[in-house]
Design an enzyme around this catalytic site. Structure first.
Site, mmCIF file in Angstrom:
data_model
loop_
_atom_site.group_PDB
_atom_site.id
_atom_site.type_symbol
_atom_site.label_atom_id
_atom_site.label_comp_id
_atom_site.label_asym_id
_atom_site.label_seq_id
_atom_site.Cartn_x
_atom_site.Cartn_y
_atom_site.Cartn_z
ATOM 1 N N GLN A 17 0.770 -1.241 0.000
ATOM 2 C CA GLN A 17 0.000 0.000 0.000
ATOM 3 C C GLN A 17 0.803 1.295 0.000
ATOM 4 O O GLN A 17 0.490 2.231 -0.738
ATOM 5 C CB GLN A 17 -0.960 0.016 1.207
ATOM 6 C CG GLN A 17 -1.863 1.227 1.218
ATOM 7 C CD GLN A 17 -2.827 1.318 2.382
ATOM 8 O OE1 GLN A 17 -3.377 2.371 2.638
ATOM 9 N NE2 GLN A 17 -3.066 0.239 3.096
ATOM 10 N N GLU A 139 1.231 -1.300 8.321
ATOM 11 C CA GLU A 139 0.423 -0.159 8.765
ATOM 12 C C GLU A 139 0.301 -0.004 10.290
ATOM 13 O O GLU A 139 0.677 1.010 10.861
ATOM 14 C CB GLU A 139 -0.980 -0.285 8.147
ATOM 15 C CG GLU A 139 -2.016 0.677 8.689
ATOM 16 C CD GLU A 139 -1.747 2.115 8.313
ATOM 17 O OE1 GLU A 139 -1.464 2.395 7.145
ATOM 18 O OE2 GLU A 139 -1.826 2.986 9.210
ATOM 19 N N ASP A 168 0.546 3.774 5.984
ATOM 20 C CA ASP A 168 0.786 3.415 4.586
ATOM 21 C C ASP A 168 0.491 4.584 3.643
ATOM 22 O O ASP A 168 1.390 5.154 3.030
ATOM 23 C CB ASP A 168 -0.100 2.230 4.196
ATOM 24 C CG ASP A 168 0.496 0.903 4.657
ATOM 25 O OD1 ASP A 168 1.709 0.858 4.886
ATOM 26 O OD2 ASP A 168 -0.248 -0.069 4.773
ATOM 27 N N GLY A 247 -7.628 20.369 19.092
ATOM 28 C CA GLY A 247 -7.256 21.781 19.023
ATOM 29 C C GLY A 247 -7.788 22.566 20.211
ATOM 30 O O GLY A 247 -8.160 21.993 21.236
ATOM 31 N N GLY A 248 -7.837 23.858 20.056
ATOM 32 C CA GLY A 248 -8.228 24.736 21.161
ATOM 33 C C GLY A 248 -9.738 24.908 21.307
ATOM 34 O O GLY A 248 -10.195 25.584 22.224
HETATM 35 N N1 CAO Z 1 11.911 -10.085 -9.273
HETATM 36 C C1 CAO Z 1 12.603 -10.830 -8.393
HETATM 37 N N2 CAO Z 1 12.554 -10.642 -7.065
HETATM 38 C C2 CAO Z 1 11.758 -9.658 -6.610
HETATM 39 C C3 CAO Z 1 11.005 -8.847 -7.478
HETATM 40 C C4 CAO Z 1 11.095 -9.084 -8.875
HETATM 41 N N3 CAO Z 1 10.419 -8.373 -9.773
HETATM 42 N N4 CAO Z 1 10.303 -7.967 -6.738
HETATM 43 C C5 CAO Z 1 10.603 -8.212 -5.458
HETATM 44 N N5 CAO Z 1 11.473 -9.218 -5.360
HETATM 45 C C6 CAO Z 1 12.061 -9.820 -4.171
HETATM 46 C C7 CAO Z 1 12.886 -8.857 -3.358
HETATM 47 O O1 CAO Z 1 14.139 -8.683 -3.942
HETATM 48 C C8 CAO Z 1 12.924 -9.572 -2.015
HETATM 49 O O2 CAO Z 1 13.897 -10.584 -2.062
HETATM 50 P P1 CAO Z 1 14.985 -10.855 -0.891
HETATM 51 O O3 CAO Z 1 14.197 -10.958 0.374
HETATM 52 O O4 CAO Z 1 15.599 -12.148 -1.327
HETATM 53 O O5 CAO Z 1 15.930 -9.729 -0.871
HETATM 54 C C9 CAO Z 1 11.587 -10.291 -1.975
HETATM 55 O O6 CAO Z 1 11.035 -10.191 -3.281
HETATM 56 C C10 CAO Z 1 10.548 -9.805 -1.013
HETATM 57 O O7 CAO Z 1 10.612 -8.435 -0.723
HETATM 58 P P2 CAO Z 1 10.131 -7.892 0.704
HETATM 59 O O8 CAO Z 1 11.013 -8.443 1.771
HETATM 60 O O9 CAO Z 1 10.041 -6.428 0.605
HETATM 61 O O10 CAO Z 1 8.659 -8.500 0.824
HETATM 62 P P3 CAO Z 1 7.916 -9.117 2.097
HETATM 63 O O11 CAO Z 1 6.582 -9.536 1.570
HETATM 64 O O12 CAO Z 1 8.688 -10.129 2.821
HETATM 65 O O13 CAO Z 1 7.716 -7.850 3.081
HETATM 66 C C11 CAO Z 1 6.949 -5.664 3.704
HETATM 67 C C12 CAO Z 1 6.709 -6.919 2.876
HETATM 68 C C13 CAO Z 1 5.904 -4.659 3.308
HETATM 69 C C14 CAO Z 1 6.804 -5.973 5.192
HETATM 70 C C15 CAO Z 1 8.365 -5.109 3.421
HETATM 71 O O14 CAO Z 1 8.490 -4.946 2.038
HETATM 72 C C16 CAO Z 1 8.651 -3.792 4.120
HETATM 73 O O15 CAO Z 1 8.889 -3.737 5.317
HETATM 74 N N6 CAO Z 1 8.670 -2.696 3.349
HETATM 75 C C17 CAO Z 1 9.046 -1.391 3.863
HETATM 76 C C18 CAO Z 1 7.959 -0.793 4.682
HETATM 77 C C19 CAO Z 1 6.669 -0.706 3.943
HETATM 78 O O16 CAO Z 1 6.549 -0.177 2.870
HETATM 79 N N7 CAO Z 1 5.630 -1.178 4.589
HETATM 80 C C20 CAO Z 1 4.304 -0.997 4.068
HETATM 81 C C21 CAO Z 1 3.670 -2.273 3.892
HETATM 82 S S1 CAO Z 1 1.997 -2.044 3.487
HETATM 83 O O17 CAO Z 1 2.023 -0.882 2.467
#
Ligand code: CAO
Length: 415
Positions: A17, A139, A168, A247-248
């Protein structure tokens, strides 16, 4: 008519998001947003909270309008080359992967700068630099660590998270502002830069008034507009203030006619000082206008609970819309508690493009929230979200790949 961000190309490496909110806004302002997704899978939200089997979820469609979708396996060596070509062609790379993921893929800031020194790299992370910088964040975690949860809810209850996605979507908004600011600075310096919006920081920015109150509390030990005053107690930290105004001008949520069976038959009522006499007249307590115990804002503070109870005696005789109509005649600030059903059916929001009906080839018609920011010279037309990889061939051709090369890359699973 042209769009504000015409000509700006965004390499959209976002998911879920926070990041997609940001790039959707940029797309609405006219940027060409190319969303890079993994072949066969795509953004995880395509399949989360699905309401129609095999159709992209509303979660996905409502956050990815006006974008193009390309599939690239950016861990495949040949896929990496495609991403490099995109980096060279785009102005901004936006990502919200877990900390370190972009580096692990081989796209460090230094490498991106080598490929395109003008590139702006914009990231959402859960935390800024510090002890938690490596943590993944969603979030509600952001709401908790940014100060929102500890200050939301009622004194007697636990901390509460809000339905507004301030972690988010709120951070996505912050990031979008950072990006357009960096684009503006680039017009003078010719250089790209890193833009970071941490979710904790974004939530705290939106909770600024509570940090204000923390300092007031430490200085005076009491906050007279909080429901804890005068009979409750204050501790060391800003308490939960229920529905008190931040607020106030004191405010509270009051029951309206029908509250017994309608969970949203309520109105937010603000006892704004300049209209106090009018409030007294409307609720039939004319004597409060001159009574020294009620006539001044300071005198009213220890009596707010009783005052709101008295106003509620009046509001329960009216529906929330009747109350709104009467109070608005006297410039008394108030607002009905609108349900999502009422908002979805609101004609005026549809007329302004804040609620938009969109047609999608798989799911059919659905409602979405349009661009909440209206530019008079750059109006927004909301177009449907892309299917997974819908624009891969089109974007690859723009990058100079021939049909044969595209097919060869597809065969090895690079796109
Ligand atoms: N081709 C190949 N690999 C890909 C890819 C693509 N097109 N797109 C993504 N990937 C891979 C990434 O390189 C990553 O690999 P590694 O872990 O091996 O380095 C993997 O996909 C997963 O990425 P991720 O760790 O970001 O995903 P997750 O689902 O485990 O975590 C989240 C999700 C949201 C918790 C994490 O991305 C995060 O903390 N983001 C930052 C904060 C954030 O934006 N939070 C908001 C979440 S809700 O909006």
């Amino acid at each position: 008519m042209g769009k504000a961000l015409d000509g700006v190309r965004i390499l959209d490496f976002t998911h879920v998001q926070s990041g997609p909110t940001c790039t959707q806004l940029l797309a609405w302002f006219g940027a060409d947003v190319i969303k890079v997704e993994r072949a066969g899978a795509g953004d995880i939200t395509r399949e989360q909270l699905r309401d129609i089997p095999d159709a992209d979820s509303l979660y996905f469609t409502m956050l990815n309008h006006n974008k193009r979708s390309v599939t690239i396996d950016t861990k495949n060596p040949e896929g990496k080359l495609v991403l490099e070509a995109l980096i060279q062609k785009c102005d901004v790379l936006v990502e919200n992967f877990a900390p370190g993921a972009l580096d692990r893929m081989g796209f460090t800031w230094e490498r991106i700068q080598e490929l395109n020194p003008k590139m702006i790299v914009a990231s959402v992370k859960g935390f800024g630099p510090g002890p938690y910088e490596d943590c993944k964040v969603y979030e509600n975690v952001a709401q908790c660590v940014g100060g929102a949860a500890s200050t939301t809810g009622f004194d007697e209850g636990p901390p509460v998270v809000t339905g507004a996605q301030i972690g988010d979507s709120g951070t996505g908004l912050h990031l979008a502002l950072g990006i357009v600011t960096a684009l503006y600075q680039r017009t003078m310096t010719g250089r790209g830069q890193k833009v970071l919006a941490a979710m904790q920081d974004g939530v705290l920015n939106l909770c600024r008034v509570k940090l204000r109150d923390q300092q007031r509390l430490e200085r005076t030990g009491v906050m007279k507009e909080y429901p804890q005053y005068p009979n409750g107690t204050f501790g060391e930290a800003v308490p939960r203030a229920g529905n008190a105004s931040g607020g106030g001008q004191p405010g509270w949520i009051l029951k309206c006619k029908g509250w017994e069976h309608d969970p949203n038959a309520y109105i937010y009522f603000i006892t704004q000082a300049p209209v106090w006499v009018k409030i007294c007249n409307v609720i039939g307590r004319e004597e409060w206008a001159t009574d020294p115990e009620y006539a001044t804002a300071a005198a009213r503070l220890p009596r707010l609970k009783d005052i709101f109870a008295e106003i509620e005696r009046w509001t329960t005789t009216k529906t929330k819309f009747e109350a709104m109509e009467i109070l608005n005649k006297y410039d008394i600030p108030c607002g009905p508690i609108l349900s999502m059903k009422e908002i979805a059916e609101d004609d005026s929001l549809r007329k302004t493009g804040t609620i938009v009906e969109v047609d999608h080839p798989v799911r059919g018609k659905y409602l979405t929230v349009g661009n909440p920011i209206k530019l008079s010279d750059s109006p927004t037309e909301v177009t449907r979200s892309p299917l997974l990889g819908e624009h891969t061939d089109e974007v690859m051709a723009e990058l100079g790949y021939s049909r044969e090369q595209i097919e060869a890359l597809r065969t090895v699973g690079a796109i």
